[in-house]
Design a protein around this motif. Sequence first.
Motif, PDB file in Angstrom:
ATOM      1  N   ASN A 171     -60.567  -6.563  11.796  1.00  0.00           N
ATOM      2  CA  ASN A 171     -60.001  -5.213  11.898  1.00  0.00           C
ATOM      3  C   ASN A 171     -60.769  -4.347  12.889  1.00  0.00           C
ATOM      4  N   LYS A 172     -61.042  -4.926  14.023  1.00  0.00           N
ATOM      5  CA  LYS A 172     -61.730  -4.217  15.113  1.00  0.00           C
ATOM      6  C   LYS A 172     -63.162  -3.829  14.757  1.00  0.00           C
ATOM      7  N   LYS A 173     -63.736  -4.498  13.762  1.00  0.00           N
ATOM      8  CA  LYS A 173     -65.141  -4.210  13.460  1.00  0.00           C
ATOM      9  C   LYS A 173     -66.058  -5.240  14.093  1.00  0.00           C
ATOM     10  N   LEU A 174     -65.461  -6.232  14.726  1.00  0.00           N
ATOM     11  CA  LEU A 174     -66.266  -7.355  15.212  1.00  0.00           C
ATOM     12  C   LEU A 174     -67.383  -6.915  16.154  1.00  0.00           C
ATOM     13  N   LEU A 175     -67.087  -5.999  17.043  1.00  0.00           N
ATOM     14  CA  LEU A 175     -68.106  -5.613  18.021  1.00  0.00           C
ATOM     15  C   LEU A 175     -69.264  -4.883  17.361  1.00  0.00           C
ATOM     16  N   THR A 176     -68.986  -4.102  16.335  1.00  0.00           N
ATOM     17  CA  THR A 176     -70.081  -3.396  15.671  1.00  0.00           C
ATOM     18  C   THR A 176     -70.917  -4.355  14.826  1.00  0.00           C
ATOM     19  N   MET A 177     -70.347  -5.497  14.475  1.00  0.00           N
ATOM     20  CA  MET A 177     -71.130  -6.469  13.711  1.00  0.00           C
ATOM     21  C   MET A 177     -72.219  -7.104  14.555  1.00  0.00           C
ATOM     22  N   ASN A 178     -72.032  -7.063  15.882  1.00  0.00           N
ATOM     23  CA  ASN A 178     -73.079  -7.542  16.775  1.00  0.00           C
ATOM     24  C   ASN A 178     -73.414  -9.018  16.571  1.00  0.00           C
ATOM     25  N   ILE A 179     -72.387  -9.811  16.410  1.00  0.00           N
ATOM     26  CA  ILE A 179     -72.611 -11.242  16.183  1.00  0.00           C
ATOM     27  C   ILE A 179     -72.175 -12.026  17.410  1.00  0.00           C
ATOM     28  N   ARG A 180     -73.018 -13.008  17.788  1.00  0.00           N
ATOM     29  CA  ARG A 180     -72.622 -13.933  18.854  1.00  0.00           C
ATOM     30  C   ARG A 180     -72.431 -15.295  18.214  1.00  0.00           C
ATOM     31  N   MET A 181     -71.317 -15.921  18.510  1.00  0.00           N
ATOM     32  CA  MET A 181     -70.971 -17.124  17.738  1.00  0.00           C
ATOM     33  C   MET A 181     -70.844 -18.376  18.586  1.00  0.00           C
ATOM     34  N   LEU A 182     -71.131 -19.501  17.941  1.00  0.00           N
ATOM     35  CA  LEU A 182     -70.737 -20.806  18.462  1.00  0.00           C
ATOM     36  C   LEU A 182     -69.791 -21.384  17.423  1.00  0.00           C
ATOM     37  N   PRO A 193     -61.818 -27.992  13.151  1.00  0.00           N
ATOM     38  CA  PRO A 193     -60.419 -28.458  13.233  1.00  0.00           C
ATOM     39  C   PRO A 193     -59.456 -27.287  13.232  1.00  0.00           C
ATOM     40  N   PHE A 194     -59.450 -26.534  14.297  1.00  0.00           N
ATOM     41  CA  PHE A 194     -58.624 -25.329  14.339  1.00  0.00           C
ATOM     42  C   PHE A 194     -57.145 -25.661  14.303  1.00  0.00           C
ATOM     43  N   HIS A 195     -56.436 -24.856  13.533  1.00  0.00           N
ATOM     44  CA  HIS A 195     -54.999 -25.014  13.413  1.00  0.00           C
ATOM     45  C   HIS A 195     -54.329 -23.928  14.239  1.00  0.00           C
ATOM     46  N   CYS A 196     -53.696 -24.320  15.323  1.00  0.00           N
ATOM     47  CA  CYS A 196     -53.196 -23.337  16.294  1.00  0.00           C
ATOM     48  C   CYS A 196     -51.711 -23.092  16.117  1.00  0.00           C
ATOM     49  N   ASP A 197     -51.287 -22.625  14.970  1.00  0.00           N
ATOM     50  CA  ASP A 197     -49.891 -22.229  14.853  1.00  0.00           C
ATOM     51  C   ASP A 197     -49.788 -20.764  15.277  1.00  0.00           C
ATOM     52  N   CYS A 198     -48.735 -20.112  14.885  1.00  0.00           N
ATOM     53  CA  CYS A 198     -48.552 -18.738  15.374  1.00  0.00           C
ATOM     54  C   CYS A 198     -49.622 -17.786  14.858  1.00  0.00           C
ATOM     55  N   LYS A 199     -50.401 -18.210  13.865  1.00  0.00           N
ATOM     56  CA  LYS A 199     -51.488 -17.344  13.421  1.00  0.00           C
ATOM     57  C   LYS A 199     -52.551 -17.180  14.505  1.00  0.00           C
ATOM     58  N   ALA A 200     -52.553 -18.089  15.471  1.00  0.00           N
ATOM     59  CA  ALA A 200     -53.499 -17.974  16.573  1.00  0.00           C
ATOM     60  C   ALA A 200     -53.225 -16.732  17.419  1.00  0.00           C
ATOM     61  N   LEU A 201     -52.051 -16.138  17.247  1.00  0.00           N
ATOM     62  CA  LEU A 201     -51.750 -14.901  17.961  1.00  0.00           C
ATOM     63  C   LEU A 201     -52.785 -13.822  17.657  1.00  0.00           C
ATOM     64  N   ALA A 202     -53.220 -13.784  16.413  1.00  0.00           N
ATOM     65  CA  ALA A 202     -54.208 -12.776  16.014  1.00  0.00           C
ATOM     66  C   ALA A 202     -55.494 -12.952  16.816  1.00  0.00           C
ATOM     67  N   PHE A 203     -55.899 -14.210  17.014  1.00  0.00           N
ATOM     68  CA  PHE A 203     -57.125 -14.470  17.765  1.00  0.00           C
ATOM     69  C   PHE A 203     -56.946 -14.080  19.232  1.00  0.00           C
ATOM     70  N   GLU A 204     -55.746 -14.380  19.758  1.00  0.00           N
ATOM     71  CA  GLU A 204     -55.496 -14.017  21.145  1.00  0.00           C
ATOM     72  C   GLU A 204     -55.564 -12.502  21.320  1.00  0.00           C
ATOM     73  N   LYS A 205     -54.975 -11.785  20.359  1.00  0.00           N
ATOM     74  CA  LYS A 205     -55.046 -10.318  20.404  1.00  0.00           C
ATOM     75  C   LYS A 205     -56.484  -9.855  20.327  1.00  0.00           C
ATOM     76  N   CYS A 206     -57.252 -10.537  19.472  1.00  0.00           N
ATOM     77  CA  CYS A 206     -58.662 -10.174  19.284  1.00  0.00           C
ATOM     78  C   CYS A 206     -59.427 -10.288  20.603  1.00  0.00           C
ATOM     79  N   ILE A 207     -59.198 -11.414  21.299  1.00  0.00           N
ATOM     80  CA  ILE A 207     -59.881 -11.628  22.586  1.00  0.00           C
ATOM     81  C   ILE A 207     -59.496 -10.523  23.574  1.00  0.00           C
ATOM     82  N   ARG A 208     -58.179 -10.227  23.637  1.00  0.00           N
ATOM     83  CA  ARG A 208     -57.710  -9.152  24.525  1.00  0.00           C
ATOM     84  C   ARG A 208     -58.402  -7.837  24.177  1.00  0.00           C
ATOM     85  N   TRP A 209     -58.497  -7.614  22.877  1.00  0.00           N
ATOM     86  CA  TRP A 209     -59.071  -6.343  22.429  1.00  0.00           C
ATOM     87  C   TRP A 209     -60.542  -6.243  22.852  1.00  0.00           C
TER      88      TRP A 209
END
Length: 909
Positions: free
Chosen positions: A416-427, A432-448
């Motif tokens: 919910n747009k709190k990711l940047l304030t969490m200050n986490i860098r991830m690997l 086994p990612f499941h890339c159905d239409c729910k991946a849209l949320a991740f794409e939006k997240c990256i854009r954001w």
Amino acid sequence: MIRRKCFNKSPFLEKVAILASIVVFMSHVSTSKGFLTFSEYALNCSQFCSCREQSIDTLMREYFQKHSELMGEKYRPIFDQDASSDYVDFLGMALTVLNKIVEVTCIVGDGKPHKVSSLLNGIDSYRYTALEVKCRLNEELIWDVPTWQISVNIFASENCRLLPTDSSRGIEIPMNLWIMEVYGGGDSLFEELDIKYTMNTVAFLLAETGSTSIPKSWEGKFMLSASTICLHNNNLKVFECPILFAKHLDTLNLGGNELTRFPECILNTDIMSVTHLSLAHNLVSDLTALYEVQESGKSPGIAIIDLSHNEIRSIETFRDMPLLTTLDLSHNFIKEVNDDALLLLKNLEWLSLAHNRIHTLGNYAFEKNIALFTVDLSHNAIVTVTPSQFPPKRSPMDLNLRRNKLRHPPFHDCANKKLLTMNIRMLASGNPFHCDCKALAFEKCIRWIESAEGNRSMAESVFMDFKFLQCNSPKSIRGRGYAELSFHTSCIQEDDCPPGCACTVMKTTTLLVNCSGNHLMEMPDAIPTQPNNSIVLYLDHNPLQMLCYRSYLRLLSELHMHNCLLTTVTPAAIAALQNVRVLTLHNNLLQKLPSSTRNITLNRANNVTLHNNRWACSCDNLWLPRWITRHRSVLWTPGRIVCSYLRKPVEEFSDMDINCSNSSYLDVVLAACLGISSIVSTLVIVFYYRTEINQLIYSKLGLRFCNTFNYGDVFSPYDAFVSYSQDNYKWIVDTLVPRLEGGEKKYRLCLHFRDFPGGEAVVDNIPWAIRLSRCSILVLSRDFLAKEWCILELRAAFQRLLLMANRLIVIATEDIQMDELTPDLRAYISAHEYLRVGEPNFWDKLELFLPPPRYCRNNDAPGEEVTVAGAGGDNDKKIAPESGGWDRDTSGLTATKSPASMSSMQPPD
Ligand SMILES: *[C@@H]1O[C@H](CO)[C@@H](O)[C@H](O)[C@H]1NC(C)=O
Ligand SMILES: *[C@@H]1O[C@H](CO)[C@@H](O)[C@H](O)[C@H]1NC(C)=O
Ligand SMILES: *[C@@H]1O[C@H](CO)[C@@H](O)[C@H](O)[C@H]1NC(C)=O
Ligand SMILES: *[C@@H]1O[C@H](CO)[C@@H](O)[C@H](O)[C@H]1NC(C)=O
Ligand SMILES: *[C@@H]1O[C@H](CO)[C@@H](O)[C@H](O)[C@H]1NC(C)=O
Ligand SMILES: *[C@@H]1O[C@H](CO)[C@@H](O)[C@H](O)[C@H]1NC(C)=O
Ligand SMILES: *[C@@H]1O[C@H](CO)[C@@H](O)[C@H](O)[C@H]1NC(C)=O
Ligand SMILES: *[C@@H]1O[C@H](CO)[C@@H](O)[C@H](O)[C@H]1NC(C)=O
């Protein structure tokens, strides 16, 4: 990172140690006068050794560097060129800078025992000396250095068996030995060692000896200057802190032993204090000492605990250890980390739980560890992570989640747009990612993230291995990276998607359901539906025979059903297609549309195709020309919608073309049939007059039997028996056979000239050929009608086949008028469909008619002898061409088939 702290010195013992060393040095210098002027003496090196002079400072630093791995280099920066190390500090600046040391490096490989003094060859008497011995053949090294000998300062050996000169006294460590480093000193080394004089030893390493316990004789002995104690890779089963250390130890390395418990004494500040403890590669499963607070109460000063590669199965609440910054629990068998486990470790900065079996993290697992900046959770079985599990942070935190079981990238909706304030860098790659239409949320997240930071490469500062995040499912995009996919252009919808079909959401507004070419015998019962999505359904290239009502038809904006075997469109179905914009029904076998269609106008349509069908231009279809004219603007090539036999465009057809007389004999039969109340007699009639009744009911009521194709047994050795006359021989051999037998599906055909047993009349073999084939192909020509069809046996055989099931495929090689046909064939052909060679999509249609390919095909060559076992059902009976067996089989088929036929007489809607 951790800075090495000054030791808490124990004032009294420290003074004793310093005093002792000063006394020793002073006496030495005064007697020998030689330490500062060593160059006056030539080195007299033993034949096994090489000798050189070296500054003490350099050599001590070399050893320090050599030991840095054992000192936990991977957890903290150990070797710092500028900072003076413990090893040097302890000697004092003046001594190390001003003096040199003789480095005697020996390699023995003669299998004989050697004395330490002979290797030193007298060098030791005036100078600081370091002796390094390697024994190729595990030679014996006799320890003849007296304890008062103060100029043996460093001793390192590898693979030598250390033995005392006098077995009653043991190996006495000289008082001025700074570093002792023994690898593989023999099983009894611990027992032999006498440590009572170790006063100035800073690093004490005994490894690979095979000792299982620490001898009683060590108990209560002091090591006044010790900073690094390594007893790694032995077979110690318990460790009870026998030696007394005057000051805070830097490293206690007990790795590679067989300890099963975390030694309680190590955390007891009355006994010892240590910065870095390694218990890696042990058998530790009992961590009680780390959970319980001891009575004495003072908090331990430990900063680094390495418990990797042990047998830990679960963790409880760790006790408060205020200085603990680093905890390595990797390579264990931990399954769960609950909310309380790390609650009290407020200053924990680096935590590894990699290579465990963690599947559950508490909802607030790391929330209180606000100092954390590295958390390694890789190689576990974590399915999901939530923001609440991690502490709110000012400085960035590295989180490794590689190789878990995450279904979506961590925090894929940007929390919910709190990711940047969490200050986490991830690997996060290797999940086994499941890339159905729910991946849209991740794409939006990256854009954001990109827009929030105004920088395209910013996404990688949060998802550090973004380029390597790959989809594992759905299958069609396995191995593709998130970075290369564009989910808002198209994403895969798997929920509710009919089996075998592909459901894709295009540009987030259109749902495309692609079932084309899927061997569907019926339309799918349900498809995914989404509000505000227009739905496009592809059902083309399937052996579908009916366009039936389904609730989703109302939602369709496009329906593609061309190149099927459609014979029927139900009234409810056509009524439901009110929102359709594109409707393709070309290349089917439609004779008519339900008469209710005449009042339906496809208002939204902009492309409707009806060409290449079998449009019947009959009395009850007289409304069709007007309907076509009404839809002219949306019909694709209306001129090509032609009457099947009249060969003129349907649009131009009128009652002038045909004679619509009111009644015929069929009306009478129908009335009679429907009037009979007995079900049994209806069954009999339906069976025997099936083709006629089928045709009749269809032409009069717009219904028909549900013609599911009933192919013969899958065990039949042939897919199709081909019957033809001589004038078609060339077409059969040159075109049909290579096309079907050599094509992709590899049908196996039964041909009389090739597969019939020789010596018998062809007609005698026809019944069994039909029976051993899953269907029959009748290649029709005028010649056939004139010659072959007159053979009574052939006709009888085919007639039975006609009655039994829809297993006959008729292919006409030339245009034959209906009145040229015998009544039985005419009845069959007008109720069923036949193919004309040269019609559009002839081969595609033929393939739809032929039985589906078998999955398990044995490799018998065609024409090999086959027994009836498995082929027919009568076990172990030789193929019986005589009519008795044939009839019995037929009647068996009647009994099982007829109720199905009856039930399929019900109107489908
Ligand atoms: C050198 O060592 C040998 C024996 O190894 C001895 O005989 C000789 O006297 C020594 N020389 C000096 C100068 O000490
Ligand atoms: C974007 O970020 C990268 C690395 O974080 C940096 O090198 C680059 O200068 C930034 N570009 C802009 C336009 O801020
Ligand atoms: C539907 O799928 C088939 C293969 O499965 C493919 O050839 C065809 O192009 C697809 N149709 C559409 C409209 O994507
Ligand atoms: C569908 O569209 C309507 C109006 O256009 C809108 O109010 C509604 O939120 C939309 N629903 C979804 C799920 O997008
Ligand atoms: C079609 O509509 C006309 C009048 O609009 C009506 O008389 C007729 O019965 C309808 N036909 C069908 C098959 O519904
Ligand atoms: C209508 O549909 C047919 C068959 O799918 C296609 O060939 C044709 O291009 C379409 N016409 C228009 C105008 O879209
Ligand atoms: C139509 O058929 C009727 C009887 O079935 C016959 O009397 C009449 O002549 C026929 N008309 C035409 C134009 O063939
Ligand atoms: C056809 O039916 C109409 C009325 O239903 C009748 O008047 C006419 O005589 C019939 N024609 C024939 C040839 O039976």
